[in-house]
Scaffold this active site. Sequence first.
Site, PDB file in Angstrom:
ATOM      1  N   LYS A  43       0.821  -1.216   0.000  1.00 35.18           N
ATOM      2  CA  LYS A  43       0.000   0.000   0.000  1.00 35.18           C
ATOM      3  C   LYS A  43       0.856   1.269   0.000  1.00 35.18           C
ATOM      4  O   LYS A  43       1.704   1.458   0.883  1.00 35.18           O
ATOM      5  CB  LYS A  43      -0.913  -0.015   1.225  1.00 35.18           C
ATOM      6  CG  LYS A  43      -1.917   1.108   1.315  1.00 35.18           C
ATOM      7  CD  LYS A  43      -2.831   0.857   2.527  1.00 35.18           C
ATOM      8  CE  LYS A  43      -3.932   1.891   2.680  1.00 35.18           C
ATOM      9  NZ  LYS A  43      -4.796   1.551   3.843  1.00 35.18           N
ATOM     10  N   CYS A  55      -7.373  -0.081  -0.244  1.00 43.56           N
ATOM     11  CA  CYS A  55      -8.187   0.859   0.542  1.00 43.56           C
ATOM     12  C   CYS A  55      -7.990   2.314   0.138  1.00 43.56           C
ATOM     13  O   CYS A  55      -8.478   2.736  -0.896  1.00 43.56           O
ATOM     14  CB  CYS A  55      -7.952   0.651   2.031  1.00 43.56           C
ATOM     15  SG  CYS A  55      -9.257   1.430   3.017  1.00 43.56           S
TER      16      CYS A  55
HETATM   17  N1  CDV Z   1      -7.771   1.493   5.692  1.00 47.94           N
HETATM   18  C1  CDV Z   1      -7.886   2.692   5.069  1.00 47.94           C
HETATM   19  O1  CDV Z   1      -7.058   3.050   4.237  1.00 47.94           O
HETATM   20  N2  CDV Z   1      -8.952   3.470   5.435  1.00 47.94           N
HETATM   21  C2  CDV Z   1      -9.187   4.777   4.911  1.00 47.94           C
HETATM   22  C3  CDV Z   1      -9.916   5.634   5.908  1.00 47.94           C
HETATM   23  C4  CDV Z   1      -9.068   5.963   7.081  1.00 47.94           C
HETATM   24  C5  CDV Z   1     -10.432   6.916   5.297  1.00 47.94           C
HETATM   25  C6  CDV Z   1      -9.969   4.750   3.621  1.00 47.94           C
HETATM   26  O2  CDV Z   1      -9.575   5.427   2.674  1.00 47.94           O
HETATM   27  O3  CDV Z   1     -11.026   4.104   3.563  1.00 47.94           O
END
Ligand code: CDV
Length: 308
Positions: free
Chosen positions: A122, A167
């Site tokens: 990531k 994410c």
């Molecule tokens: N795990 C993440 O990257 N969560 C973020 C939250 C913190 C905004 C996301 O972009 O969903």
Amino acid sequence: MRVIKIGGAQMGPIQKAEDRASVVARMIALLDRAAEQGCGLVVFPELALTTFFPRWKEHEADIPSFYEDAMPNAATQPLFDRAKAHGIAISFGYAERTPEGRRFNTSILTDRTGAIVGKYRKVHLPGHVEYDPERTHQHLEKRYFEPGDLGFPVWRNEGAVMGMCICNDRRWPETWRVMGLQGVELVVLGYNTPSVNSQMGDEGLEKRLYHSELSITSGAYQNACWAVAVAKAGDEDGHPLMGGSIIVDPNGFVVARAQTEGDELIVADADMDACNFGKETIFDFARHRRIEHYGRITAQTGATPPQD
Ligand code: CDV
């Protein structure tokens, strides 16, 4: 037609005390369901093997136990074995600790024999390093991981060009475009998104789901690719995570959507040839991009508005 039947294996909450064996058993149950439906690829969430531990500062002594020193390992081998037995390619996220002690928020991609063909770390880590008393809950990804060092590679796998992100990466157009420039046809990603904004408690779940979907549908459309975005959802030790897992086509339309915040499989037939029209017309990058105007994208990070 190059159709891959894709399964998005949304996972319900993983409590802090739940062990890897129990989690892997849940993942295998989802995989078995995907096999019954004829899936060729199954995508699991970010940090699929543990609770979303970056929320914890008060349990810092337990944090080392959440990392994997090898992949596969004894705990996850049964998942790889079952995927191979079914002939299903898989992708899932986990906390990686290297032999040198470096820590990354990582995902892997296998082929249908269970061989790992791709690894991604990531890049866009959200949150903060130190405990922040102003927030209703902590998001210490910047404390427990370093930013990924592998860029955004893509791989030829199961007859398609596949890439991964994780994410928060989904919210950044750069993520999608770097893979788009490598001809990506399918982006797979997992997420753990809190249902509540730690800095704006009244934001509301609806807006959070919308922003997630907006990011994924626009990324898919603007790069003429499929996208599978899979949540870990539900209440983890009193900390709610949103669901909303979706499969999106290269026109940016949602073709499958999770209905729950629990373990749930969503399925769609994804024809990789459906990417061709967008890639050859409005998003034919070679014909239409104007890189002479894009220098700021890689030359600066923060915005610099003109002075008054
Ligand atoms: N795990 C993440 O990257 N969560 C973020 C939250 C913190 C905004 C996301 O972009 O969903």
